[in-house]
Design a protein around this motif. Structure first.
Motif, PDB file in Angstrom:
ATOM      1  N   SER A  51       0.804  -1.223   0.000  1.00 20.11           N
ATOM      2  CA  SER A  51       0.000   0.000   0.000  1.00 20.11           C
ATOM      3  C   SER A  51       0.836   1.273   0.000  1.00 20.11           C
ATOM      4  O   SER A  51       0.307   2.352   0.220  1.00 20.11           O
ATOM      5  N   THR A  64       1.104 -13.943  -5.928  1.00 18.84           N
ATOM      6  CA  THR A  64       1.603 -12.557  -5.882  1.00 18.84           C
ATOM      7  C   THR A  64       2.872 -12.409  -6.720  1.00 18.84           C
ATOM      8  O   THR A  64       2.999 -11.474  -7.525  1.00 18.84           O
ATOM      9  N   LYS A  83      -3.805  -3.328  -6.855  1.00 19.06           N
ATOM     10  CA  LYS A  83      -4.326  -4.300  -5.884  1.00 19.06           C
ATOM     11  C   LYS A  83      -5.471  -3.740  -5.063  1.00 19.06           C
ATOM     12  O   LYS A  83      -5.339  -2.668  -4.485  1.00 19.06           O
ATOM     13  N   ASP A 124      -7.742  -4.859  -1.740  1.00 17.67           N
ATOM     14  CA  ASP A 124      -7.646  -5.768  -0.591  1.00 17.67           C
ATOM     15  C   ASP A 124      -8.834  -5.451   0.295  1.00 17.67           C
ATOM     16  O   ASP A 124      -8.722  -4.667   1.222  1.00 17.67           O
ATOM     17  N   SER A 134     -12.601  -6.195   2.478  1.00 20.56           N
ATOM     18  CA  SER A 134     -13.245  -7.186   3.348  1.00 20.56           C
ATOM     19  C   SER A 134     -14.668  -6.762   3.674  1.00 20.56           C
ATOM     20  O   SER A 134     -14.994  -5.564   3.709  1.00 20.56           O
ATOM     21  N   GLY A 159      -7.733 -14.949  -2.473  1.00 24.08           N
ATOM     22  CA  GLY A 159      -7.777 -14.406  -1.125  1.00 24.08           C
ATOM     23  C   GLY A 159      -8.296 -15.354  -0.076  1.00 24.08           C
ATOM     24  O   GLY A 159      -8.362 -16.564  -0.274  1.00 24.08           O
ATOM     25  N   ASN A 217     -12.202 -11.756   3.116  1.00 27.76           N
ATOM     26  CA  ASN A 217     -11.159 -10.882   2.533  1.00 27.76           C
ATOM     27  C   ASN A 217     -10.807 -11.329   1.103  1.00 27.76           C
ATOM     28  O   ASN A 217     -10.344 -12.436   0.893  1.00 27.76           O
ATOM     29  N   HIS A 251      -8.735 -10.417  -2.523  1.00 30.40           N
ATOM     30  CA  HIS A 251      -7.722  -9.635  -3.234  1.00 30.40           C
ATOM     31  C   HIS A 251      -8.123  -9.600  -4.705  1.00 30.40           C
ATOM     32  O   HIS A 251      -8.236 -10.651  -5.337  1.00 30.40           O
ATOM     33  N   ASN A 264      -6.845  -8.202  -8.104  1.00 30.24           N
ATOM     34  CA  ASN A 264      -5.644  -7.642  -8.733  1.00 30.24           C
ATOM     35  C   ASN A 264      -5.912  -7.371 -10.205  1.00 30.24           C
ATOM     36  O   ASN A 264      -6.274  -8.289 -10.948  1.00 30.24           O
ATOM     37  N   SER A 271      -9.378  -1.714   3.177  1.00 29.96           N
ATOM     38  CA  SER A 271      -8.119  -2.423   3.393  1.00 29.96           C
ATOM     39  C   SER A 271      -8.295  -3.457   4.490  1.00 29.96           C
ATOM     40  O   SER A 271      -8.464  -3.112   5.661  1.00 29.96           O
ATOM     41  N   HIS A 297      -3.632  -5.079   4.123  1.00 29.68           N
ATOM     42  CA  HIS A 297      -2.427  -4.475   3.542  1.00 29.68           C
ATOM     43  C   HIS A 297      -2.141  -3.093   4.112  1.00 29.68           C
ATOM     44  O   HIS A 297      -1.039  -2.583   3.935  1.00 29.68           O
TER      45      HIS A 297
END
Ligand code: MLT
Ligand code: ZN
Length: 462
Positions: free
Chosen positions: A76, A327, A337, A339, A341, A371, A377, A379, A381, A416, A419
């Protein structure tokens, strides 16, 4: 000719190691985001707490901003030094200081890599259960700064659950000893917890006492192939009900293709839309039977369309590589990215909206989803096409993140999950925190760091 501010620093701390070579400035001035051009004034590598305090006092006197720095594996921009800051690298403060078998606690310096702390715990017959793929390079201090999560949160929780005590140098150079590693301490505000997740903006963590736990039980790893996102949550619920889950991670076929291109091995002959890597406790017949029963139940329901189970540690590592290698396998695309939740119960509704939004918003970009589905959560990308300029790409992604932040706000989620906010997510903080909360956060920043020298511009604009 050296900068007079650095001459003053040498006078304040004569034994302090300083680096000013352009290659070092570049190396220490960036993290894994690779988005900002590093431009620190210098890099300081203290060996002692006293040197850290001297640096902080010097920074106050000279008006120089400090960027606390661990393994710089952050995603981040929290450890980026792009505006003439002094990077304060904790990498030389990397020792185990104490182990107490009665307290089951390990005291370490902040610069120790996570994996080294895990190994030290193992050497004493115990475990430090926070874990994720960058374990070999990230530092304990960095994991504390972001309240790092990872692949075992489903069983063990986040970093904040495992920190018994902290030593922190405040923005005015005082050494604070927070919580004295006590289990019970009902004597007012828990400043230790305030420091965890504060991204180096309130203090510099110099030492941590980690809580340790029993070593994990024997486990098995399964790879599951699934037809849709919808069934993922059902399989998760069924497995969680029947098994002691140590991890439950998902990724898509797009992610798998990238990892395979990086040398991982696919146990399946066919391709499927979604995959889960799950690790669960075995060790007796009942547990092993429960695992097979959970798998068969998923097959009967038509949720699981293929599966593989590890027969050895080497096979378990191979299956984990499919998830943990993602990753690295997409790093060359400089991904944008997300991230995010939400509560697990909100996941199906959030997913439906997020998928619809991202399908429309990114028709021409490759989007890699993976993720910690069991923690709520995801991710997400977005990969930069090779021909597209970085700033154009980021600009387009940021427009979409604004919309995604709106979806998150409706589902009471977070921009977030693990991250941190850093530089990357700062424009969207309001989607997760109320105006009143942000005003209080600014107030706290002024209390701990009156001259604003600690990681300014990260997390909050003051
Ligand atoms: C992961 O879950 O693998 C990490 O959060 C790293 C990433 O999101 O790239
Ligand atoms: Zn993650």
């Amino acid at each position: 000719m050296t900068d007079p501010r650095l001459d003053a620093l040498k006078q304040a701390a004569p034994a302090l190691r300083l680096k000013t070579d352009p290659a070092d400035l570049e190396h220490y001035g960036r993290d894994w985001t690779r988005r900002w051009t590093p431009a620190p004034l210098a890099v300081a590598l203290p060996d002692t707490v006293e040197q850290v305090q001297a640096i902080v006092r010097w920074a106050n006197a000279q008006g120089v901003a400090l960027v606390p720095s661990g393994g710089r594996t952050g995603l981040s921009g929290g450890a980026v030094a792009a505006s003439g800051e002094l990077v304060l690298s904790l990498e030389r403060m990397n020792k185990v200081l104490d182990f107490d078998p009665v307290d089951r606690a390990l005291t370490v310096q902040a610069g120790i890599p996570l994996e080294a702390a895990q190994n030290a715990a193992r050497d004493h017959g115990l475990a430090y259960p926070v874990d994720f793929a960058s374990r070999g390079s990230c530092s304990i201090g960095g994991t504390i700064a972001t309240n790092a999560g990872g692949i075992r949160v489903i069983h063990y929780g986040n970093t904040r659950e495992w920190i018994a005590g902290l030593k922190v140098v405040s923005g005015s150079g005082e050494l604070l000893e927070l919580n004295r590693a006590l289990i019970k301490n009902s004597s007012g505000y828990d400043l230790r917890q305030l420091m965890i997740g504060s991204e180096g903006t309130l203090g510099i963590v110099v030492e941590a006492t980690l809580k340790l736990t029993d070593p994990p039980p024997p486990t098995n790893v399964m790879l599951l192939a699934l037809p849709s996102f919808e069934v993922l949550m059902r399989v998760f619920a069924a497995f969680r009900e029947r098994l002691q889950l140590e991890a439950f991670e998902f990724f898509t076929d797009v992610a798998l293709r990238h990892v395979l291109a990086h040398g991982a091995q696919n146990p399946f002959d066919a391709a499927y839309p979604y995959y889960v890597v799950t690790e669960f406790a075995i060790g007796d017949e009942a547990r092993e039977a429960a695992a097979m029963a959970a798998f068969e139940y998923g097959m009967e329901q038509g949720w699981i369309v293929d599966g593989a189970i590890s027969q050895s540690d080497a096979q378990a590592a191979q299956l984990w590589r499919l998830r943990e290698g993602i990753t690295e396998s997409i790093a060359c695309y400089v991904p944008y990215k997300n991230d995010v939740s939400v509560r697990i119960s909100a996941m199906p509704a959030f997913l439906a909206e997020a998928q619809a939004l991202l399908g429309q918003a990114y028709p021409e970009f490759e989007v890699v989803w993976f993720g910690h589905i069991g923690d709520g959560n995801l991710h997400i990308n977005v990969l930069k096409p090779e021909s597209m300029a970085q700033d154009v790409f980021v600009g387009q992604c940021e427009q979409v993140t604004k919309l995604l932040a709106g979806v998150l706000q409706r589902h009471a989620g977070s921009i977030s999950a693990e991250h941190g906010i850093g530089l990357v997510k700062k424009p969207y903080l309001e989607s997760t925190r109320s105006a009143a909360e942000i005003a209080l956060m600014r107030g706290l920043k002024r209390v701990f760091d009156p001259n604003g020298i600690l990681n300014p511009g990260k997390l909050l604009d003051t």
